[in-house]
Design an enzyme around this catalytic site. Sequence first.
Site, PDB file in Angstrom:
ATOM      1  N   SER A 189      36.275  35.621  48.699  1.00 15.71           N
ATOM      2  CA  SER A 189      37.190  35.047  47.714  1.00 15.71           C
ATOM      3  C   SER A 189      38.004  36.160  47.078  1.00 15.71           C
ATOM      4  O   SER A 189      37.540  37.303  46.978  1.00 15.71           O
ATOM      5  CB  SER A 189      36.398  34.312  46.623  1.00 15.71           C
ATOM      6  N   TYR A 240      29.906  34.040  39.901  1.00 16.26           N
ATOM      7  CA  TYR A 240      30.590  33.730  41.153  1.00 16.26           C
ATOM      8  C   TYR A 240      31.297  34.969  41.704  1.00 16.26           C
ATOM      9  O   TYR A 240      31.194  35.275  42.903  1.00 16.26           O
ATOM     10  CB  TYR A 240      31.594  32.603  40.937  1.00 16.26           C
TER      11      TYR A 240
END
Length: 263
Positions: free
Chosen positions: A143, A156
Amino acid sequence: MNDLKGKVIMITGASSGIGESLAYEAAKNGATLILSARRENKLKEVKEQCNKISASEVYVYPLDMSDPDAIEETMVKIENSIGKIDVLINNAGFGRTEEFMTYDLNKAENMFRVNVLGVMYLSQLAAIQMADSRSGHIINVGSIAGKIATPKSAVYSASKFAVIGFSNALRLELKPLNIKVTTINPGPVDTAFFDEFDPSGSYLERIGRFVLTSDEVAEKTIKIIGTNKREVNLPFSLSVAAKLYSLFPALGDYLILNQFDKK
């Protein structure tokens, strides 16, 4: 590996979102597919759609990426019934936006089991298979959050930083065996992922110009199979931002806090 006909591609998190789009894109290119996720009923629906796209075989293997024993058992079944995997796409993962001071660390531990340790377990087993034929490609979906951390995504972002770091080292280790390793680092993607990541539903609206579709990510990912591409960062604007952030981190922190913190 530019021609995917006859190539065996395993995709985790294939029941929805990016994983589902990856399955359809790979099917268009004639690949034999192994689809994994926790929801067997959804996987079967994706399989049906893949069968409409391509005459190639599609196999469904339900799998919980937080369970290392299940990962090993599944890989043994796959090797015994199908054979070697040519391409592994580690796509399964989840996130949640929340201030770290109030974050439930039991949830953080589970996130790392899925996003990081699951990727490691599966990659190790796939690499052992690939090493025998001295060919293969492991693609890990990271990501942009693993390159640019923002407030309320500490856990995250940490998991995706780990995926990127792991992939970078693995790439060097497996290069002598002719096994390629690539990370795909998308920015926000309009999928059900954000049902968990941002329960309020307002985040995607505020960052609309940066939002990708799962089809865009899938198309870019399938195109790089068999190439020596080190990483793919999407969209272009956030790819540039990630490079600038590494060069000017203090300025980057200021801009994130004062201009781009949309959570």
